[in-house]
Scaffold this active site. Structure first.
Site, mmCIF file in Angstrom:
data_model
loop_
_atom_site.group_PDB
_atom_site.id
_atom_site.type_symbol
_atom_site.label_atom_id
_atom_site.label_comp_id
_atom_site.label_asym_id
_atom_site.label_seq_id
_atom_site.Cartn_x
_atom_site.Cartn_y
_atom_site.Cartn_z
ATOM 1 N N LYS A 204 49.667 31.191 21.940
ATOM 2 C CA LYS A 204 49.680 31.552 23.360
ATOM 3 C C LYS A 204 48.299 31.292 23.940
ATOM 4 O O LYS A 204 47.325 31.955 23.574
ATOM 5 C CB LYS A 204 50.069 33.026 23.511
ATOM 6 C CG LYS A 204 49.980 33.524 24.933
ATOM 7 C CD LYS A 204 50.587 34.900 25.090
ATOM 8 C CE LYS A 204 50.308 35.458 26.475
ATOM 9 N NZ LYS A 204 50.917 36.768 26.693
ATOM 10 N N LYS A 257 53.504 28.822 24.062
ATOM 11 C CA LYS A 257 53.451 29.207 25.466
ATOM 12 C C LYS A 257 52.098 28.829 26.038
ATOM 13 O O LYS A 257 51.103 29.158 25.408
ATOM 14 C CB LYS A 257 53.688 30.715 25.537
ATOM 15 C CG LYS A 257 53.531 31.320 26.890
ATOM 16 C CD LYS A 257 53.737 32.799 26.781
ATOM 17 C CE LYS A 257 53.329 33.394 28.112
ATOM 18 N NZ LYS A 257 53.006 34.764 28.040
HETATM 19 C C1 PBG Z 1 52.203 39.685 28.593
HETATM 20 C C2 PBG Z 1 52.813 38.416 29.019
HETATM 21 C C3 PBG Z 1 52.388 37.492 29.986
HETATM 22 C C4 PBG Z 1 53.369 36.511 30.069
HETATM 23 C C5 PBG Z 1 54.350 36.839 29.139
HETATM 24 N N1 PBG Z 1 53.979 38.013 28.492
HETATM 25 C C6 PBG Z 1 51.201 37.521 30.855
HETATM 26 C C7 PBG Z 1 49.868 37.265 30.298
HETATM 27 O O1 PBG Z 1 49.703 37.040 29.095
HETATM 28 O O2 PBG Z 1 48.931 37.349 31.075
HETATM 29 C C8 PBG Z 1 53.362 35.338 30.998
HETATM 30 C C9 PBG Z 1 54.726 34.799 31.320
HETATM 31 C C10 PBG Z 1 54.770 33.896 32.501
HETATM 32 O O3 PBG Z 1 53.746 33.491 33.073
HETATM 33 O O4 PBG Z 1 55.902 33.568 32.890
HETATM 34 N N2 PBG Z 1 50.992 39.597 27.950
#
Ligand code: PBG
Length: 336
Positions: A204, A257
């Site tokens: 991520k 992601k």
């Molecule tokens: C929680 C989380 C996030 C997203 C999914 N889980 C936000 C982040 O990490 O700031 C982002 C999902 C999206 O942008 O659609 N940590």
């Protein structure tokens, strides 16, 4: 015969167009097929009753009260989508993010409502993170200088147990704390929840494309950013290390992601592990297509389906996407 020698043996020019002549020929030789069952719809649950609150930065997406969540689930099932990923907007936030593991927490209530409404028709995945529940908006508890990794682990495990107890099939840790998968697996097993699966947000990146989500989930960090725990988007080899570590720790599925900015990692992950690979087409990827389409600069449907196809082609068997409901409808129409 190898591909190269086959080519050398073939006289004349390469007639690639022969198999592109008609829709039926193109359908016959299509390498990647999308199906509604591979799509996961992210949904935001909020307090209240009968509420569908539009999310400004994500046209077509709403924050849903628990009763509306159940109705949305019925709609998804009818369209052929088989899975949802839940995020919560709690009534109140605190420094620890205790709303994440409250028995009557917003997502816990949502999970129970989904079970009542659609039973096993939908696989219910619950995001596990603290950022929606902490007053400071970070994904873990604060230590002296930054987010305290090891102090956060038991809180993530506690959240996962509470969500699985409410009936979630899968918990999906997204906090990017080291050891979160192992901590959650141990927590679930100790609680007698050995059947609850883990979808690890393994690779991520600290991505600019999460912007609209943070408005949707009211989870922007109050200070600083997430670069001390989410990965540098410049790093691909490190992403694979993260993926392998999560599989070693017990992840049943792994996720990359964002999706389109990280297609190389989707492909590398697919090649490296045997577990199912998911990719998350995140809020900014969705919002960018919506905004360009609103201006008449892109064809919404074509751009969405092309992106989803590219994500599948790269190797994702599971795609989390805000287009899920719409795309399922398009795929049915096209009879793909
Ligand atoms: C929680 C989380 C996030 C997203 C999914 N889980 C936000 C982040 O990490 O700031 C982002 C999902 C999206 O942008 O659609 N940590």
């Amino acid at each position: 015969m190898t591909l190269l020698s086959a080519r050398a043996a073939r006289p004349g020019i390469h007639r690639g167009r022969r198999l592109r002549r008609s829709a039926s020929l193109r359908a016959l030789v299509r390498e990647t097929r999308l199906a509604p069952a591979m799509l996961v719809a992210p949904l935001f649950v909020r307090p209240g009753q009968g509420v569908r609150e539009p999310i400004g930065s994500m046209p077509g997406q709403d924050r849903l009260s628990v009763d509306e969540l159940a109705r949305e689930a019925e709609r998804l099932v009818r369209a052929g989508v088989r899975s949802v990923l839940l995020f919560g907007l709690p009534e109140a936030k605190d420094a620890e993010g205790s709303g994440a593991w409250a028995e009557d927490g917003i997502v816990q209530s949502g999970v129970r409502a989904l079970r009542r409404a659609v039973g096993d028709e939908l696989a219910v995945i619950a995001d596990v993170c603290l950022c929606e529940y902490t007053s400071h908006g970070h994904c873990g508890v604060l230590g002296d200088s930054s987010v305290d990794n090891d102090a956060t682990l038991p809180l993530l495990a506690r959240s996962a147990v509470s969500l699985a107890e409410a009936g979630a099939d899968v918990v999906a840790p997204s906090a990017m704390m080291d050891g979160q998968v192992a901590a959650i697996r141990a927590g679930l097993d100790d609680a007698g929840l050995a059947d609850a699966a883990i979808l690890a947000y393994a690779a991520k990146h600290a991505s600019a494309f999460y912007g609209p989500f943070r408005e949707a989930a009211d989870s922007a960090p109050a200070f600083g950013d997430r670069r001390s725990y989410q990965m540098d988007p410049a790093n691909g080899r490190e992403a694979l290390e993260e993926v392998l570590a999560d599989v070693d720790e017990g992840a049943d599925m792994v996720m990359v992601k964002p999706a389109l900015p990280a297609l190389d990692l989707v492909a590398a992950t697919r090649a490296a592990v045997g577990v199912p690979v998911a990719a998350y087409q995140v809020s900014g990827e969705y919002a960018a297509i919506c905004a360009a389409a609103e201006r008449g600069w892109l064809d919404r449907r074509a751009a969405a389906l092309e992106s989803l196809t590219a994500i599948a082609r790269a190797g994702a068997g599971i795609i989390v996407t805000y287009f899920a409901l719409e795309a399922a409808g398009w795929l049915r129409e096209e009879g793909r």
